[in-house]
Write an enzyme that holds these catalytic residues in place. Sequence first.
Site, mmCIF file in Angstrom:
data_model
loop_
_atom_site.group_PDB
_atom_site.id
_atom_site.type_symbol
_atom_site.label_atom_id
_atom_site.label_comp_id
_atom_site.label_asym_id
_atom_site.label_seq_id
_atom_site.Cartn_x
_atom_site.Cartn_y
_atom_site.Cartn_z
ATOM 1 N N GLY A 1 0.798 -1.221 0.000
ATOM 2 C CA GLY A 1 0.000 0.000 0.000
ATOM 3 C C GLY A 1 0.834 1.275 0.000
ATOM 4 N N ARG B 1 3.274 -14.580 -3.337
ATOM 5 C CA ARG B 1 3.575 -15.091 -1.991
ATOM 6 C C ARG B 1 2.270 -15.455 -1.294
ATOM 7 N NH1 ARG B 1 1.182 -10.745 0.405
ATOM 8 N NH2 ARG B 1 1.603 -8.774 -0.613
HETATM 9 P P1 ADP Z 1 0.286 -2.688 -3.406
HETATM 10 O O1 ADP Z 1 1.310 -3.391 -4.234
HETATM 11 O O2 ADP Z 1 0.856 -1.690 -2.501
HETATM 12 O O3 ADP Z 1 -0.659 -3.668 -2.761
HETATM 13 P P2 ADP Z 1 -1.832 -2.163 -5.323
HETATM 14 O O4 ADP Z 1 -1.541 -1.812 -6.726
HETATM 15 O O5 ADP Z 1 -2.290 -3.548 -5.048
HETATM 16 O O6 ADP Z 1 -0.569 -1.840 -4.439
HETATM 17 O O7 ADP Z 1 -2.914 -1.136 -4.721
HETATM 18 C C1 ADP Z 1 -3.242 -1.113 -3.344
HETATM 19 C C2 ADP Z 1 -4.563 -0.388 -3.111
HETATM 20 O O8 ADP Z 1 -4.506 0.959 -3.643
HETATM 21 C C3 ADP Z 1 -5.772 -1.012 -3.782
HETATM 22 O O9 ADP Z 1 -6.355 -2.056 -3.014
HETATM 23 C C4 ADP Z 1 -6.697 0.185 -3.951
HETATM 24 O O10 ADP Z 1 -7.357 0.477 -2.741
HETATM 25 C C5 ADP Z 1 -5.728 1.316 -4.254
HETATM 26 N N1 ADP Z 1 -5.524 1.471 -5.716
HETATM 27 C C6 ADP Z 1 -4.437 1.102 -6.421
HETATM 28 N N2 ADP Z 1 -4.561 1.410 -7.737
HETATM 29 C C7 ADP Z 1 -5.765 2.000 -7.875
HETATM 30 C C8 ADP Z 1 -6.494 2.556 -8.982
HETATM 31 N N3 ADP Z 1 -6.011 2.585 -10.228
HETATM 32 N N4 ADP Z 1 -7.726 3.093 -8.727
HETATM 33 C C9 ADP Z 1 -8.251 3.088 -7.481
HETATM 34 N N5 ADP Z 1 -7.619 2.574 -6.413
HETATM 35 C C10 ADP Z 1 -6.390 2.045 -6.579
#
Ligand code: ADP
Length: 480
Positions: A167, A294
């Site tokens: 996050g 993972r």
């Molecule tokens: P990480 O690798 O830190 O887990 P993610 O790409 O999985 O990052 O994104 C984590 C969170 O950020 C998502 O669960 C969502 O809440 C928010 N998020 C990420 N990308 C988007 C997007 N394009 N639009 C809206 N929310 C997003």
Amino acid sequence: MKTKILVANRGEIAIRLIRAIQELNYEAVAVYETPDKESRHIRIADEAVWLGDGPRCDYLDIAKIITVAKKTGAVAIHPGYGFLAENPDFAKACENNDIIFIGPSSTVITNLGNKVIARQIMADAGIPMVPGSDNLAHGDEGVEAALAFGEKYKYPIMLKATCGGGGRGIRRIENAAQMKEEIPIARSEAKAAFNDDRVYLEKVVIEPKHVEVQIMADKDGKTVHLGTRDCSIQRRNQKLIEIAPSMIDNKELLDTICDTAVKAAKAANYFNAGTVEFLIDKDFNYYFMEINTRVQVEHTVTEMITGIDIVRTQIKLALGKPLSFSQDDIQMRGYAIEMRINAEDPKADFMPEGGKTVSVYRSPGGYGVRLDGFVYQGFTIPEVYDSLLVKMTVHGFSWNETVDRLRRCLKNFVISGPKTTIPFYLNITAEPDFLAGNFDTSYLDKHPELFSYDDNVDEANKLANLIAEIHKKGHNPYAA
Ligand code: ADP
Ligand code: ADP
Ligand code: MG
């Protein structure tokens, strides 16, 4: 001699892994840094090796951990989550030293750990995703490309660290001025957190649900999914509460997402356990977000509804066994909810409460309740690691039954010493939108009332504090 497996992690996940290793009748080798010297994972392992004073550097020291594995005769290493779990150099070092890395190959980790490359692989496989940019070039060129992207796809736009995780490194940008301002900040933060300053853009999905799919694949490429999890309830883009399966009332969509996840895993030549994350908008459009290579913190909810031991399966797959079940064998029953009980003060923007001693610890139990934790009464929480104390996962036949069970458990859970997320979660179990399954990633922002509770009114807590005082003083200070 028994097969030995080294656990390259700490906290609750180290204990989870050690349990699975011991159930398989193998021996578990734990490692630790000095701040963890009183941690329970050391006590329950068959062998424990001190890595160094830390903090956080020895758990990340690839050479040291490989040396310990060789010295102790471990044939495999389970990296858990966090630390070295998604570090391709670590997987590579295992491969080079004939140690089995319990996870996918270093090549797969390299590709999927880079969000831009992962998106490219998935785009080629025809998997739906939101529009995104390439890595932004350094200097003016990158800023101009970003402004053009914002112009074309309209704000808000997500500015994301290409190699980000947990996050962190994600910013929502509302306009061109902010874009200009934040790119260099995002870059230097990404550099500090992930040792990689690349950033890219994604169109924002407004108030999405975060739905992910658990994947399992063996060396022959047989790939199955274990259904969905909803992880929409987050703070700072980090998950707090996870639910299996997703509550979305659209079976066709959820089936499609599961099939898409299997397709995505195959496109990446995926092996072992993994998670394909999606965002879903209000119109039931779904978009690929990333693949985590993972075991997830929230794997427990999937285990509860499928009965499949994900960690045990991971180990068996890594040791070369084929998947012993097919898609049709997997049955899902009821609902499971996991709450991450953190030593944090929700009212102070979830400020960590590390450094405090758990003076009283009394956990709930009974039907459908599972606890994965590592703290005990008298344990001082190290300040230098994350604030997760215990994951409480409850299982029930229906959604209402599961929430009722969760509420009962939260009421009976006593942790004195640090502030925890328990009273905040208790409010959630009475909140109408939550009860109706009506939540997305904006849930916490929309429900400020969840943050109002009195830390001190909880009767059980009062009692627990009293017992702690009696214990410490040797007599009841309030008695006549
Ligand atoms: P990480 O690798 O830190 O887990 P993610 O790409 O999985 O990052 O994104 C984590 C969170 O950020 C998502 O669960 C969502 O809440 C928010 N998020 C990420 N990308 C988007 C997007 N394009 N639009 C809206 N929310 C997003
Ligand atoms: P075990 O570890 O019990 O010898 P496997 O390697 O076959 O079994 O399976 C790993 C995990 O998957 C275990 O948690 C097991 O209970 C579960 N599992 C095995 N077969 C099935 C099946 N047909 N349906 C559902 N779960 C299964
Ligand atoms: Mg993610």
